[in-house]
Design a protein around this motif. Structure first.
Motif, PDB file in Angstrom:
ATOM      1  N   LEU A 134       0.804  -1.217   0.000  1.00 24.06           N
ATOM      2  CA  LEU A 134       0.000   0.000   0.000  1.00 24.06           C
ATOM      3  C   LEU A 134       0.840   1.273   0.000  1.00 24.06           C
ATOM      4  CD1 LEU A 134      -2.768  -1.036   2.563  1.00 24.06           C
ATOM      5  CD2 LEU A 134      -3.020  -0.819   0.077  1.00 24.06           C
ATOM      6  N   LEU A 135       2.008   1.249   0.637  1.00 19.37           N
ATOM      7  CA  LEU A 135       2.766   2.479   0.856  1.00 19.37           C
ATOM      8  C   LEU A 135       4.025   2.609   0.021  1.00 19.37           C
ATOM      9  CD1 LEU A 135       2.471   2.706   4.752  1.00 19.37           C
ATOM     10  CD2 LEU A 135       1.079   3.857   3.029  1.00 19.37           C
ATOM     11  N   GLN A 136       4.447   1.538  -0.665  1.00 17.69           N
ATOM     12  CA  GLN A 136       5.702   1.600  -1.403  1.00 17.69           C
ATOM     13  C   GLN A 136       5.706   2.702  -2.457  1.00 17.69           C
ATOM     14  OE1 GLN A 136       8.661  -0.619  -1.111  1.00 17.69           O
ATOM     15  NE2 GLN A 136       9.382   1.210  -2.172  1.00 17.69           N
ATOM     16  N   THR A 137       4.662   2.774  -3.265  1.00 18.05           N
ATOM     17  CA  THR A 137       4.628   3.776  -4.326  1.00 18.05           C
ATOM     18  C   THR A 137       4.537   5.185  -3.756  1.00 18.05           C
ATOM     19  OG1 THR A 137       3.588   2.222  -5.854  1.00 18.05           O
ATOM     20  CG2 THR A 137       3.366   4.562  -6.366  1.00 18.05           C
ATOM     21  N   ARG A 138       3.715   5.371  -2.727  1.00 14.86           N
ATOM     22  CA  ARG A 138       3.527   6.710  -2.155  1.00 14.86           C
ATOM     23  C   ARG A 138       4.836   7.251  -1.571  1.00 14.86           C
ATOM     24  NH1 ARG A 138      -1.606   7.966   1.540  1.00 14.86           N
ATOM     25  NH2 ARG A 138      -2.494   7.561  -0.511  1.00 14.86           N
ATOM     26  N   ILE A 139       5.577   6.413  -0.866  1.00 19.98           N
ATOM     27  CA  ILE A 139       6.824   6.869  -0.251  1.00 19.98           C
ATOM     28  C   ILE A 139       7.973   6.816  -1.245  1.00 19.98           C
ATOM     29  CG2 ILE A 139       8.528   6.350   1.544  1.00 19.98           C
ATOM     30  CD1 ILE A 139       6.238   5.322   3.289  1.00 19.98           C
ATOM     31  N   GLY A 140       8.085   5.694  -1.954  1.00 22.99           N
ATOM     32  CA  GLY A 140       9.240   5.505  -2.823  1.00 22.99           C
ATOM     33  C   GLY A 140       9.308   6.466  -3.984  1.00 22.99           C
ATOM     34  N   SER A 141       8.167   6.951  -4.467  1.00 26.50           N
ATOM     35  CA  SER A 141       8.175   7.854  -5.615  1.00 26.50           C
ATOM     36  C   SER A 141       8.795   9.204  -5.283  1.00 26.50           C
ATOM     37  CB  SER A 141       6.747   8.056  -6.130  1.00 26.50           C
ATOM     38  OG  SER A 141       5.928   8.653  -5.134  1.00 26.50           O
ATOM     39  N   ARG A 142       8.964   9.512  -4.003  1.00 23.90           N
ATOM     40  CA  ARG A 142       9.553  10.795  -3.602  1.00 23.90           C
ATOM     41  C   ARG A 142      11.060  10.709  -3.391  1.00 23.90           C
ATOM     42  NH1 ARG A 142       5.059  10.789   0.132  1.00 23.90           N
ATOM     43  NH2 ARG A 142       6.535  10.610   1.857  1.00 23.90           N
ATOM     44  N   ILE A 143      11.636   9.530  -3.587  1.00 23.17           N
ATOM     45  CA  ILE A 143      13.066   9.335  -3.312  1.00 23.17           C
ATOM     46  C   ILE A 143      13.740   9.018  -4.638  1.00 23.17           C
ATOM     47  CG2 ILE A 143      14.761   8.010  -1.983  1.00 23.17           C
ATOM     48  CD1 ILE A 143      12.420   7.382  -0.034  1.00 23.17           C
ATOM     49  N   GLU A 144      14.282  10.048  -5.287  1.00 27.48           N
ATOM     50  CA  GLU A 144      14.799   9.893  -6.640  1.00 27.48           C
ATOM     51  C   GLU A 144      16.310  10.070  -6.726  1.00 27.48           C
ATOM     52  OE1 GLU A 144      12.414  11.196  -9.968  1.00 27.48           O
ATOM     53  OE2 GLU A 144      11.088  12.257  -8.596  1.00 27.48           O
ATOM     54  N   THR A 145      16.872  11.062  -6.077  1.00 25.35           N
ATOM     55  CA  THR A 145      18.291  11.357  -6.240  1.00 25.35           C
ATOM     56  C   THR A 145      19.125  10.567  -5.228  1.00 25.35           C
ATOM     57  OG1 THR A 145      18.290  13.171  -4.635  1.00 25.35           O
ATOM     58  CG2 THR A 145      17.648  13.704  -6.901  1.00 25.35           C
ATOM     59  N   PRO A 146      20.437  10.429  -5.477  1.00 24.75           N
ATOM     60  CA  PRO A 146      21.295   9.763  -4.490  1.00 24.75           C
ATOM     61  C   PRO A 146      21.254  10.430  -3.112  1.00 24.75           C
ATOM     62  CG  PRO A 146      22.421   9.866  -6.596  1.00 24.75           C
ATOM     63  CD  PRO A 146      21.160  10.682  -6.746  1.00 24.75           C
TER      64      PRO A 146
END
Length: 419
Positions: free
Chosen positions: A270-282
Motif C-alpha cells: 500500500l505504501l511503497q509507491t507513495r513513499i518511494g516515488s519521492r526518493i529519486e536522487t542519491p
C-alpha cells in the motif's frame, strides 16, 4: 465508485500500472514471475522432504551450496547484459530457469537436487543483474516512481503465489506439489515471452580507457554495497527471527506470526509507491537509508518488549512494531533504488546491479547464522544490539551518498553535486 469519464478512469489506471507500454510490460512480466516464485518458495522444502524423501539436512545443504555458487554469477552476468543487451540476457536466464525448475519434478537424489538448484541459482543471479539493467533503461523519465510501482506489484505477486502455495500444502499430495513446481516453471517461460514486447534497447558503449570491471574500483559503490547487504538482515529479522521469538519468548497467540506477515506485506504493497516515488536522487537515497535505520531502531526494541507483556498486549505491540518495521523496509528499499541505480553509470548498470546483488545475497546467506546465534542467543540484549547496528548503518547513508555523487563522472550527476 470511481467517478469520471471512461477515458479519465483509463488514464488513472494506466498511471497506477505504469506510465507507458515498456513500464507496463516489465511490471506484468515481473508480477507473473513473482507469482510463480511465491507458489514454489513456500512449499519447496516440504516437497523435497515429505514427497521426495530427502532429509532436511540434505535439502538445506543442497540449497546452501547452490546459493553460494550462484553468488558469484551476478557480476559477470551483469557485464554480459551490458555488452550483449539486458533483454536478451534476461530472457536466456529465464529460459534456463524454466527448464531447471521443470526438471525438479524428476529429482530423486541429493546430487540431482544440488545440480539443478545450482543451475537455477546461477541463472537467477545472471537474470537478476540483467533485470536491474533493464529496469534502468525502462524507467528513464521517473525512475523512482517506476521502481516503487514495480516493487509494489512484485510484492503483490508474491502474496498471490503464497496463497496458492498454501492451498497446495493443505492438500498435501504429490500432484499438488508438482503443480506448484510446474507453475513456477511456467511463470519463468511466460515472463520471458512478455519481455519480447519490450524494445531491444541498444548497448551503451563504455567511455574510452575505462577499466574492464569499473564497479570494483568504485569505492563509494562498494561501500554502499556492504552497507546495503548488512542492512538486508532486517528481512530475515521478520521472516526468521521474529517467528521464533513470538513462539518461544512471548505469550502472544500463535496466529500472531501470520498476522505480522500479513501486516508487513499489506503495508509494503500500500505504501511503497507513495513513499518511494519521492526518493529519486542519491542524496534523497542517503537520507532515506538513514531514516530506515532510525525506524529499525524503534521497531526492534518493540519486538523485544513483547516478551514482557500479557497475551493481547503482546499481540498488539507486535502488530505496531511490524508497522514501524514495514515503514523502515520501504525507506530502505527506496534508498537501494536511488543509490543502487543513481550511482551506477548507464553503460554498466548490469555489472553494478550484479555487485549490489552479490552484497545483498551474501548478507542473506549469513543472516540465519547471525540472527539465531548472536541475537537470539542474547535475548532482549540481542534485539537492542541489532537495533543499534541498523541505526549505525543508516547513519552512514548520507555520507556515502555525498561521496558517491562527488566521484561520479557523468555530467548529470556532477551538476546535481554542484547544486
Amino acid at each position: 465508485m470511481i467517478k469520471g469519464s471512461p477515458a479519465g478512469r483509463t488514464a488513472r489506471l494506466a498511471r497506477v500500472a505504469g506510465a507507458d507500454r515498456p513500464e507496463r510490460v516489465l511490471i506484468a512480466a515481473s508480477f507473473v514471475n513473482r507469482v510463480g516464485n511465491g507458489l514454489f518458495n513456500a512449499a519447496s522444502a516440504l516437497y523435497f522432504t515429505l514427497i521426495v524423501g530427502l532429509s532436511a539436512v540434505q535439502v538445506g545443504s543442497a540449497l546452501t551450496l547452490a546459493g553460494l555458487v550462484g553468488l558469484f554469477a551476478g557480476i559477470p552476468g551483469g557485464h554480459l547484459a551490458d555488452r550483449r543487451g539486458a533483454r536478451t540476457v534476461m530472457m536466456l536466464a529465464l529460459a534456463v530457469q524454466a527448464v531447471s525448475m521443470s526438471a525438479l519434478v524428476l529429482v530423486e537424489s541429493w546430487t540431482a537436487l544440488t545440480v539443478l538448484a545450482t543451475v537455477d541459482q546461477i541463472a537467477a543471479a545472471v537474470g537478476g543483474a540483467a533485470a536491474g539493467a533493464l529496469v534502468a533503461r525502462v524507467g528513464t523519465d521517473r525512475p523512482a516512481l517506476f521502481r516503487a510501482k514495480l516493487r509494489t506489484f512484485v510484492n503483490l505477486g508474491v502474496i498471490f503465489g503464497t496463497v496458492g502455495s498454501g492451498l497446495a500444502v493443505a492438500t498435501d499430495t504429490r500432484g499438488a506439489y508438482v503443480a506448484l513446481i510446474l507453475g513456477n516453471a511456467a511463470s519463468f517461460a511466460l515472463c520471458a515471452l512478455l519481455l519480447l514486447l519490450l524494445p531491444n534497447y541498444p548497448v551503451l558503449p563504455p567511455p574510452p580507457r575505462e577499466r574492464r570491471r569499473p564497479a570494483f574500483s568504485d569505492g563509494a559503490y562498494l561501500t554502499f554495497t556492504a552497507l546495503y547487504g548488512a542492512m538486508g538482515l532486517q528481512y530475515s529479522a521478520v521472516s526468521l527471527l521474529l517467528p521464533i521469538w513470538i513462539s518461544q519468548h512471548t505469550e502472544a497467540p500463535r496466529w500472531t506470526v501470520a498476522a505480522v506477515f500479513a501486516v508487513n506485506a499489506a503495508f509494503c504493497v500500500l505504501l511503497q509507491t507513495r513513499i518511494g516515488s519521492r526518493i529519486e536522487t542519491p542524496q534523497e537515497g542517503g537520507r532515506a537509508f538513514r531514516n530506515a535505520g532510525l525506524l529499525f531502531l524503534v521497531s526492534c526494541p518493540m519486538m523485544a518488549l513483547a516478551a514482557y507483556t500479557p497475551v493481547w498486549a503482546a499481540a498488539g505491540l507486535l502488530v505496531a512494531a511490524i508497522f514501524v518495521h514495514s515503514l523502515g523496509e520501504i525507506w530502505e528499499s527506496s534508498a537501494g533504488f536511488a543509490l543502487g541505480f543513481g550511482l551506477a553509470p548507464d553503460h554498466a548498470q548490469g555489472q553494478y546491479q550484479g555487485l549490489l546483488g552479490l552484497g545483498f545475497n551474501a548478507g542473506q546467506a549469513l543472516a540465519p547464522a547471525i540472527l539465531t546465534t548472536v541475537v537470539l542467543g542474547l535475548g532482549t540484549a540481542g534485539w537492542l544490539l541489532l537495533a543499534g547496528f541498523f541505526a549505525a548503518l543508516g547513519a552512514a547513508g548520507p555520507a556515502v551518498a555525498r561521496w558517491g555523487v562527488r566521484t561520479r563522472p557523468q555530467p548529470a550527476v556532477a551538476m546535481e553535486a554542484a547544486g
